[in-house]
Motif scaffolding. Structure first.
Motif, PDB file in Angstrom:
ATOM      1  N   LEU A 111       0.827  -1.206   0.000  1.00 38.48           N
ATOM      2  CA  LEU A 111       0.000   0.000   0.000  1.00 38.48           C
ATOM      3  C   LEU A 111       0.863   1.259   0.000  1.00 38.48           C
ATOM      4  CD1 LEU A 111      -2.676  -1.194   2.572  1.00 38.48           C
ATOM      5  CD2 LEU A 111      -3.166  -0.558   0.205  1.00 38.48           C
ATOM      6  N   GLN A 112       1.927   1.236   0.778  1.00 38.65           N
ATOM      7  CA  GLN A 112       2.781   2.415   0.898  1.00 38.65           C
ATOM      8  C   GLN A 112       3.584   2.692  -0.359  1.00 38.65           C
ATOM      9  OE1 GLN A 112       4.774   1.357   4.537  1.00 38.65           O
ATOM     10  NE2 GLN A 112       2.926   1.688   5.750  1.00 38.65           N
ATOM     11  N   SER A 113       3.665   1.710  -1.267  1.00 36.54           N
ATOM     12  CA  SER A 113       4.375   1.959  -2.526  1.00 36.54           C
ATOM     13  C   SER A 113       3.631   2.952  -3.401  1.00 36.54           C
ATOM     14  CB  SER A 113       4.585   0.643  -3.289  1.00 36.54           C
ATOM     15  OG  SER A 113       3.398   0.226  -3.958  1.00 36.54           O
ATOM     16  N   LEU A 114       2.350   3.171  -3.103  1.00 37.51           N
ATOM     17  CA  LEU A 114       1.570   4.180  -3.825  1.00 37.51           C
ATOM     18  C   LEU A 114       1.098   5.265  -2.863  1.00 37.51           C
ATOM     19  CD1 LEU A 114      -0.427   2.119  -6.477  1.00 37.51           C
ATOM     20  CD2 LEU A 114       1.039   4.096  -6.911  1.00 37.51           C
ATOM     21  N   ALA A 115       1.982   5.647  -1.958  1.00 43.49           N
ATOM     22  CA  ALA A 115       1.653   6.684  -0.981  1.00 43.49           C
ATOM     23  C   ALA A 115       1.203   7.967  -1.660  1.00 43.49           C
ATOM     24  CB  ALA A 115       2.865   6.957  -0.090  1.00 43.49           C
ATOM     25  N   SER A 116       1.774   8.262  -2.835  1.00 43.62           N
ATOM     26  CA  SER A 116       1.412   9.509  -3.536  1.00 43.62           C
ATOM     27  C   SER A 116      -0.074   9.529  -3.878  1.00 43.62           C
ATOM     28  CB  SER A 116       2.238   9.658  -4.815  1.00 43.62           C
ATOM     29  OG  SER A 116       2.022   8.553  -5.685  1.00 43.62           O
ATOM     30  N   PHE A 118      -2.583   8.014  -2.158  1.00 48.18           N
ATOM     31  CA  PHE A 118      -3.361   8.228  -0.941  1.00 48.18           C
ATOM     32  C   PHE A 118      -3.234   9.672  -0.446  1.00 48.18           C
ATOM     33  CE2 PHE A 118      -2.567   3.657  -1.066  1.00 48.18           C
ATOM     34  CZ  PHE A 118      -3.859   3.171  -0.907  1.00 48.18           C
ATOM     35  N   LYS A 119      -2.049  10.237  -0.615  1.00 45.10           N
ATOM     36  CA  LYS A 119      -1.859  11.627  -0.204  1.00 45.10           C
ATOM     37  C   LYS A 119      -2.602  12.576  -1.136  1.00 45.10           C
ATOM     38  CE  LYS A 119       2.585  10.777   2.026  1.00 45.10           C
ATOM     39  NZ  LYS A 119       4.061  10.981   1.967  1.00 45.10           N
ATOM     40  N   ARG A 120      -2.632  12.226  -2.426  1.00 42.61           N
ATOM     41  CA  ARG A 120      -3.320  13.082  -3.395  1.00 42.61           C
ATOM     42  C   ARG A 120      -4.802  13.187  -3.080  1.00 42.61           C
ATOM     43  NH1 ARG A 120      -1.780  10.514  -7.563  1.00 42.61           N
ATOM     44  NH2 ARG A 120      -3.657   9.605  -8.462  1.00 42.61           N
ATOM     45  N   PHE A 121      -5.366  12.095  -2.574  1.00 38.38           N
ATOM     46  CA  PHE A 121      -6.790  12.091  -2.239  1.00 38.38           C
ATOM     47  C   PHE A 121      -7.036  12.318  -0.748  1.00 38.38           C
ATOM     48  CE2 PHE A 121      -6.655   9.918  -6.304  1.00 38.38           C
ATOM     49  CZ  PHE A 121      -7.747  10.460  -6.961  1.00 38.38           C
ATOM     50  N   GLN A 122      -5.963  12.738  -0.054  1.00 40.24           N
ATOM     51  CA  GLN A 122      -6.044  13.040   1.381  1.00 40.24           C
ATOM     52  C   GLN A 122      -6.670  11.878   2.155  1.00 40.24           C
ATOM     53  OE1 GLN A 122      -8.096  16.847   1.552  1.00 40.24           O
ATOM     54  NE2 GLN A 122      -6.229  17.953   1.081  1.00 40.24           N
ATOM     55  N   TRP A 123      -6.173  10.679   1.837  1.00 34.49           N
ATOM     56  CA  TRP A 123      -6.681   9.472   2.479  1.00 34.49           C
ATOM     57  C   TRP A 123      -5.504   8.614   2.958  1.00 34.49           C
ATOM     58  CZ3 TRP A 123      -8.406   4.308   0.155  1.00 34.49           C
ATOM     59  CH2 TRP A 123      -9.113   3.553   1.106  1.00 34.49           C
ATOM     60  N   SER A 129      -4.255   0.035   6.667  1.00 37.09           N
ATOM     61  CA  SER A 129      -5.082  -1.141   6.908  1.00 37.09           C
ATOM     62  C   SER A 129      -5.093  -2.045   5.683  1.00 37.09           C
ATOM     63  CB  SER A 129      -6.514  -0.725   7.238  1.00 37.09           C
ATOM     64  OG  SER A 129      -7.367  -1.853   7.273  1.00 37.09           O
ATOM     65  N   ASP A 130      -4.929  -3.356   5.921  1.00 36.40           N
ATOM     66  CA  ASP A 130      -4.971  -4.275   4.783  1.00 36.40           C
ATOM     67  C   ASP A 130      -6.389  -4.555   4.316  1.00 36.40           C
ATOM     68  OD1 ASP A 130      -5.933  -6.083   6.661  1.00 36.40           O
ATOM     69  OD2 ASP A 130      -4.113  -7.317   6.712  1.00 36.40           O
ATOM     70  N   SER A 131      -7.377  -3.866   4.915  1.00 40.45           N
ATOM     71  CA  SER A 131      -8.747  -3.962   4.409  1.00 40.45           C
ATOM     72  C   SER A 131      -8.948  -3.058   3.196  1.00 40.45           C
ATOM     73  CB  SER A 131      -9.757  -3.588   5.506  1.00 40.45           C
ATOM     74  OG  SER A 131      -9.584  -2.242   5.914  1.00 40.45           O
ATOM     75  N   THR A 132      -7.994  -2.150   2.937  1.00 39.64           N
ATOM     76  CA  THR A 132      -8.007  -1.325   1.727  1.00 39.64           C
ATOM     77  C   THR A 132      -7.725  -2.223   0.523  1.00 39.64           C
ATOM     78  OG1 THR A 132      -7.173   0.596   2.934  1.00 39.64           O
ATOM     79  CG2 THR A 132      -6.916   0.624   0.544  1.00 39.64           C
ATOM     80  N   ALA A 150       7.009   3.418 -11.797  1.00 40.68           N
ATOM     81  CA  ALA A 150       5.878   3.236 -10.886  1.00 40.68           C
ATOM     82  C   ALA A 150       4.592   3.719 -11.542  1.00 40.68           C
ATOM     83  CB  ALA A 150       6.120   4.014  -9.592  1.00 40.68           C
ATOM     84  N   GLY A 151       3.481   3.173 -11.072  1.00 43.18           N
ATOM     85  CA  GLY A 151       2.188   3.693 -11.470  1.00 43.18           C
ATOM     86  C   GLY A 151       1.843   4.899 -10.607  1.00 43.18           C
ATOM     87  N   ARG A 152       0.708   5.510 -10.872  1.00 49.12           N
ATOM     88  CA  ARG A 152       0.323   6.686 -10.105  1.00 49.12           C
ATOM     89  C   ARG A 152      -0.976   6.483  -9.346  1.00 49.12           C
ATOM     90  NH1 ARG A 152      -1.296  10.873 -12.210  1.00 49.12           N
ATOM     91  NH2 ARG A 152      -0.522  12.328 -10.655  1.00 49.12           N
ATOM     92  N   ASP A 153      -1.667   5.358  -9.583  1.00 51.44           N
ATOM     93  CA  ASP A 153      -3.010   5.217  -9.043  1.00 51.44           C
ATOM     94  C   ASP A 153      -3.193   3.871  -8.358  1.00 51.44           C
ATOM     95  OD1 ASP A 153      -6.027   5.222  -8.893  1.00 51.44           O
ATOM     96  OD2 ASP A 153      -5.711   7.053 -10.063  1.00 51.44           O
TER      97      ASP A 153
END
Length: 251
Positions: A111-116, A118-123, A129-132, A150-153
């Motif tokens: 999940l953290q590999s796409l931190a950008s 989650f930050k972009r959507f302020q989430w 959580s691994d329920s994401t 890397a991907g962006r989404d």
């Protein structure tokens, strides 16, 4: 700042290096994350193979990934047919979410590999959580471990635009495959889409090596999601939206 792996160093970056050496050089290393003498010898062997000074020290680029100087740590396995990201993904089979309270530390890494995203959507909480839904994050983690862009989404649907497209007639093992599930759970994915790596295909089926896929268990109460190879009936249960390939890698 660039990370370096030298004798005595340790961490996730060393573990990624060990996995890559196993995939590309059949090094037989234990992915402990500790830069042991065996790891140094495997690095020296790889450096000699690609024409670099066999120093035994490995320099990671600032942007992440698996590269030494300007030379990729082989993006394909020794036979030239299996992309390294597929080998890395295969090594992750068996990772599972944690039922109930708590989350799998490994899934959180994906999940953290796409931190950008989650930050972009302020989430940012989505990374905790691994329920994401994490199928796209797993794909991204494997690709970046192999030194690919890397991907962006973190949403599976948007991976239909990653890299370059492959026609069905030129699809190959390891292709990033986006499918739309006919009966997707809206509580899991609003788009109904899923993404993984192509692991096989037949006249009416495809197999995907991916994350956030169901793990078989006779006890329904213990069933969870993890990294597995799953079969999807096409078009009965799913439709293929795209086969993609990293733009920087020859196919």
């Amino acid at each position: 700042m660039q990370k370096a792996a030298i004798p005595g160093s340790n961490g996730v970056h060393v573990q990624s290096l060990q996995r890559a050496l196993n995939a590309s050089m059949n090094a037989g290393l234990l992915a402990t994350g500790f830069y042991c003498p065996q790891t140094m010898r495997a690095v020296q062997a790889w450096q000699a193979k690609v024409g670099l000074p066999a120093t035994g020290a490995f320099q990671f680029p600032a942007g992440g990934g698996m590269q030494g100087r300007d030379t990729p740590l082989r993006l394909t396995a020794a036979d030239g047919k299996v992309p390294l990201w597929f080998d890395i993904a295969t090594a992750e089979i068996g990772v599972e979410e944690i039922k109930g309270n708590g989350s799998s530390p490994r899934v959180l890494e994906y999940l953290q590999s796409l931190a950008s995203h989650f930050k972009r959507f302020q989430w940012e909480a989505g990374m905790e959580s691994d329920s994401t839904a994490w199928c796209a994050c797993f794909v991204n983690w494997c690709l970046t471990q192999a030194g690919c862009p890397a991907g962006r989404d973190a949403r599976a649907y948007h991976w239909k635009d990653y890299g370059i497209g492959l026609k069905e007639t030129s699809r190959r093992l390891g292709a990033i495959t986006v499918i739309k599930l006919n009966n997707a759970d809206p509580g899991v994915t609003t788009s109904g889409c899923h993404v993984g790596f192509l692991a096989g295909w037949g006249p009416t089926t495809i197999k995907l090596l991916g994350g956030n896929q169901g793990v078989a268990n006779k006890d329904k109460a213990k069933r969870t999601e993890g990294v597995t190879v799953s079969t999807f009936k096409v078009p009965a249960n799913a439709q293929v939206l795209a086969y993609r390939w990293p733009a920087t890698i020859r196919h």
